[in-house]
Design a protein around this motif. Structure first.
Motif, mmCIF file in Angstrom:
data_model
loop_
_atom_site.group_PDB
_atom_site.id
_atom_site.type_symbol
_atom_site.label_atom_id
_atom_site.label_comp_id
_atom_site.label_asym_id
_atom_site.label_seq_id
_atom_site.Cartn_x
_atom_site.Cartn_y
_atom_site.Cartn_z
ATOM 1 N N ALA A 98 0.827 -1.209 0.000
ATOM 2 C CA ALA A 98 0.000 0.000 0.000
ATOM 3 C C ALA A 98 0.859 1.256 0.000
ATOM 4 N N ASP A 99 1.904 1.280 0.835
ATOM 5 C CA ASP A 99 2.777 2.448 0.879
ATOM 6 C C ASP A 99 3.573 2.592 -0.419
ATOM 7 N N ALA A 100 4.001 1.467 -0.983
ATOM 8 C CA ALA A 100 4.728 1.514 -2.254
ATOM 9 C C ALA A 100 3.830 2.058 -3.365
ATOM 10 N N LEU A 101 2.571 1.652 -3.377
ATOM 11 C CA LEU A 101 1.630 2.148 -4.380
ATOM 12 C C LEU A 101 1.363 3.643 -4.198
ATOM 13 N N ARG A 102 1.327 4.085 -2.946
ATOM 14 C CA ARG A 102 1.143 5.523 -2.703
ATOM 15 C C ARG A 102 2.312 6.331 -3.261
ATOM 16 N N GLU A 103 3.526 5.802 -3.106
ATOM 17 C CA GLU A 103 4.698 6.487 -3.648
ATOM 18 C C GLU A 103 4.654 6.502 -5.171
ATOM 19 N N VAL A 104 4.221 5.411 -5.756
ATOM 20 C CA VAL A 104 4.063 5.353 -7.211
ATOM 21 C C VAL A 104 3.044 6.393 -7.673
ATOM 22 N N ALA A 105 1.929 6.504 -6.955
ATOM 23 C CA ALA A 105 0.896 7.476 -7.316
ATOM 24 C C ALA A 105 1.451 8.897 -7.284
ATOM 25 N N ARG A 106 2.244 9.212 -6.273
ATOM 26 C CA ARG A 106 2.839 10.552 -6.182
ATOM 27 C C ARG A 106 3.802 10.800 -7.343
ATOM 28 N N ALA A 107 4.565 9.763 -7.705
ATOM 29 C CA ALA A 107 5.517 9.903 -8.809
ATOM 30 C C ALA A 107 4.785 10.123 -10.135
ATOM 31 N N ILE A 108 3.726 9.355 -10.376
ATOM 32 C CA ILE A 108 2.949 9.524 -11.602
ATOM 33 C C ILE A 108 2.353 10.923 -11.664
ATOM 34 N N ALA A 109 1.820 11.399 -10.546
ATOM 35 C CA ALA A 109 1.206 12.724 -10.508
ATOM 36 C C ALA A 109 2.231 13.812 -10.823
ATOM 37 N N ALA A 172 -3.564 -3.168 -13.215
ATOM 38 C CA ALA A 172 -2.355 -2.345 -13.277
ATOM 39 C C ALA A 172 -2.585 -1.040 -14.025
ATOM 40 N N ASP A 173 -3.597 -1.005 -14.874
ATOM 41 C CA ASP A 173 -3.908 0.221 -15.629
ATOM 42 C C ASP A 173 -4.737 1.218 -14.826
ATOM 43 N N VAL A 174 -5.334 0.776 -13.725
ATOM 44 C CA VAL A 174 -6.302 1.616 -13.021
ATOM 45 C C VAL A 174 -5.664 2.877 -12.451
ATOM 46 N N LEU A 175 -4.579 2.740 -11.715
ATOM 47 C CA LEU A 175 -3.979 3.894 -11.047
ATOM 48 C C LEU A 175 -3.483 4.940 -12.046
ATOM 49 N N PRO A 176 -2.668 4.578 -13.032
ATOM 50 C CA PRO A 176 -2.247 5.589 -14.007
ATOM 51 C C PRO A 176 -3.417 6.208 -14.756
ATOM 52 N N ALA A 177 -4.438 5.386 -15.056
ATOM 53 C CA ALA A 177 -5.582 5.896 -15.814
ATOM 54 C C ALA A 177 -6.365 6.935 -15.015
ATOM 55 N N MET A 178 -6.566 6.699 -13.737
ATOM 56 C CA MET A 178 -7.317 7.644 -12.916
ATOM 57 C C MET A 178 -6.568 8.970 -12.780
ATOM 58 N N ILE A 179 -5.261 8.878 -12.583
ATOM 59 C CA ILE A 179 -4.466 10.105 -12.458
ATOM 60 C C ILE A 179 -4.435 10.850 -13.786
ATOM 61 N N ALA A 180 -4.211 10.108 -14.880
ATOM 62 C CA ALA A 180 -4.153 10.733 -16.198
ATOM 63 C C ALA A 180 -5.486 11.378 -16.563
#
Length: 210
Positions: A98-109, A172-180
């Motif tokens: 969960a924490d690793a995914l949060r860091e990924v989300a911040r990086a994508i943003a 795996a596409d969900v997080l980048p897609a929501m941010i994009a």
């Protein structure tokens, strides 16, 4: 073989620099990337790229026969790698999925809200009406990042933190897609609390093991 018009274009280029090979190609890619971020795909022109790179159009067309090829190469040149996006990370064993995914989300943003995001938006908009462009965008940019996120989800399955059924390309596409979608399509700022909502309300419940 160069034609008379090719030679004329080279001569007419604004103060050409005597660059050759990789140096010239990198200058053209950088100029094309800057042009794309500023004016978008529709107004993108080889003439403007040539002016920015201080070379002639013939030099560009010899290397990139079409506008599409130049744009994709420029994006690949200017777009961060999956590692630079934070998608391939050396996760400490103590770090939860969960924490690793949060860091990924911040990086994508961060990437999506940078000039790179503007360039990607221009290309993605064009991809809606161009199947070949859509395929190339997926192959060059989305697939490596999808695989990186899948690697993180597989790690989570091994740790008992991610349910095996969630370890799929679609998830795996969900997080980048929501941010994009929010940044590139809706053109809305993405604040820390927005990311937290995406993670807590969508992504974590979607993947976590029960």
């Amino acid at each position: 073989m160069s034609t008379a018009s090719d030679v004329a274009e080279e001569v007419a280029a604004p103060t050409p620099l005597r660059r050759r090979g990789a140096a010239l190609e990198d200058a053209i890619r950088a100029a094309a990337f800057a042009e794309l971020t500023e004016v978008g795909y529709g107004a993108f022109s080889v003439e403007s790229v040539a002016a920015r790179a201080r070379t002639g159009k013939a030099s560009i067309y010899r290397r990139w026969p079409t506008k599409q090829e130049l744009v994709l190469d420029a994006i690949e040149y200017g777009f961060p790698t999956a590692e630079q996006c934070g998608l391939v990370i050396d996760v400490d064993h103590a770090t939860s999925t969960a924490d690793a995914l949060r860091e990924v989300a911040r990086a994508i943003a961060r990437v999506m809200q940078s000039p790179v995001g503007a360039a990607m938006r221009a290309v993605k908009m064009e991809a809606f009406s161009d199947p070949d462009m859509a395929r190339l965008v997926d192959e060059r940019f989305q697939e490596p990042r999808r695989e990186a996120l899948l690697g993180l989800l597989r790690r989570g399955v091994e740790r008992g933190e991610v349910r095996p059924e969630a370890c799929t390309r679609l998830v795996a596409d969900v997080l980048p897609a929501m941010i994009a979608h929010r940044v590139l399509m809706m053109r809305e700022p993405l604040k820390a609390h927005h990311l937290e909502a995406i993670m807590d309300e969508v992504m974590i419940p979607l993947v976590q093991a029960h």
